[in-house]
Design a protein around this motif. Structure first.
Motif, PDB file in Angstrom:
ATOM      1  N   GLU A 159       1.523  12.247   0.818  1.00 55.17           N
ATOM      2  CA  GLU A 159       0.761  13.418   1.263  1.00 55.17           C
ATOM      3  C   GLU A 159       1.652  14.652   1.252  1.00 55.17           C
ATOM      4  OE1 GLU A 159      -1.950  13.038   4.635  1.00 55.17           O
ATOM      5  OE2 GLU A 159      -1.017  14.820   5.541  1.00 55.17           O
ATOM      6  N   ASN A 184      -3.706  14.123  -0.013  1.00 54.43           N
ATOM      7  CA  ASN A 184      -3.094  12.801   0.125  1.00 54.43           C
ATOM      8  C   ASN A 184      -3.618  11.817  -0.916  1.00 54.43           C
ATOM      9  OD1 ASN A 184      -5.376  11.293   1.284  1.00 54.43           O
ATOM     10  ND2 ASN A 184      -4.994  12.419   3.175  1.00 54.43           N
ATOM     11  N   THR A 210      -3.592   7.603  -1.978  1.00 50.45           N
ATOM     12  CA  THR A 210      -3.413   6.224  -1.530  1.00 50.45           C
ATOM     13  C   THR A 210      -3.679   5.272  -2.685  1.00 50.45           C
ATOM     14  OG1 THR A 210      -5.714   6.111  -0.752  1.00 50.45           O
ATOM     15  CG2 THR A 210      -4.032   6.704   0.872  1.00 50.45           C
ATOM     16  N   TYR A 240       1.211   5.411   0.349  1.00 48.34           N
ATOM     17  CA  TYR A 240       0.590   6.616   0.901  1.00 48.34           C
ATOM     18  C   TYR A 240       1.515   7.791   0.640  1.00 48.34           C
ATOM     19  CZ  TYR A 240      -1.751   9.747   4.217  1.00 48.34           C
ATOM     20  OH  TYR A 240      -2.430  10.800   4.787  1.00 48.34           O
ATOM     21  N   SER A 246       0.858  -1.181   0.000  1.00 48.23           N
ATOM     22  CA  SER A 246       0.000   0.000   0.000  1.00 48.23           C
ATOM     23  C   SER A 246       0.892   1.227   0.000  1.00 48.23           C
ATOM     24  CB  SER A 246      -0.925   0.020   1.220  1.00 48.23           C
ATOM     25  OG  SER A 246      -0.176  -0.018   2.420  1.00 48.23           O
TER      26      SER A 246
END
Length: 220
Positions: free
Chosen positions: A172, A185, A187, A170, A168
């Motif tokens: 931001e 952000n 994802t 992420y 995963s």
């Protein structure tokens, strides 16, 4: 049993107390006038900061449109973007959420989510909280990089997390300018060997470009 005469200086003490009170009132009135004329005299770390011309809009998905990200992705045709705005004497906020599908992507890596939000802090200084948030992310294993040229301060967060196969991602970007805070952000997830989302640096460039556009739009 009779008592002796009152101490000779009792009257003086009372007069001194009265004049001290009057003096305190005068000083207080003068200080109040000075504060009204020059608020910075009592500025502190918690004092609110100016909004520097930033203002709320009713549709942040339009005002803060992430044009750079949308060169790689398109908005999902099964889930329309959602936006929300709130007004309050102490805090205005607006946000947008988008489900994205990568152009030419494959398997699980073709989908992503994007969320961006602005808060206009009118009653507090958000700087200490933003700094604390930055350190909390660092403590949780995110890569944190300061970004120059955006507001008074900005930083980029990134983490590619997961097992050997399933990951995963992420990313931001957080910005503060006076009493305005903004973050965007991204994802996404992917399986090793089946395609990947954009790289750390590609995402930083895209989010930074979209943040610059959003900040300009919020001051028009």
């Amino acid at each position: 049993m009779s008592t002796g005469p009152a101490p000779r200086n009792a009257g003086n003490l009372r007069r001194n107390a009265v004049w001290a009170f009057v003096g305190a009132v005068i000083v207080s009135a003068g200080w109040t006038a000075a504060v009204l004329a020059v608020p910075g005299l009592v500025s502190s770390e918690s004092s609110p900061r100016g909004l520097n011309g930033y203002h709320l809009s009713d549709d942040f998905c339009t005002t803060g449109k992430p044009a750079k990200i949308l060169q790689t992705y398109s908005v999902s045709d099964t889930s329309a973007p959602t936006h929300h705005s709130d007004r309050h004497p102490a805090l205005d906020s607006m946000s947008c959420s988008m489900s994205l599908k990568r152009t030419g992507g494959n398997n699980d890596s073709e989908y992503a989510s994007l969320f961006f939000r602005t808060d206009l802090h009118k009653a507090i200084n958000p700087a200490p909280e933003q700094e604390a948030n930055k350190e909390l992310y660092r403590g949780r294993g995110y890569q944190v990089t300061d970004v120059a040229g955006l507001g008074e301060e900005a930083y980029y967060l990134y983490k590619d997390d997961g097992s050997d196969q399933y990951h995963s991602v992420y990313a931001e970007l957080d910005v503060r300018d006076g009493g305005m805070t903004y973050y965007i952000n991204y994802t996404a997830s992917y399986t090793q060997g089946k395609g990947k989302p954009p790289s750390k640096d590609e995402l930083r460039g895209a989010l930074q470009s979209d943040a610059q556009d959003a900040l300009r739009a919020m001051r028009k």
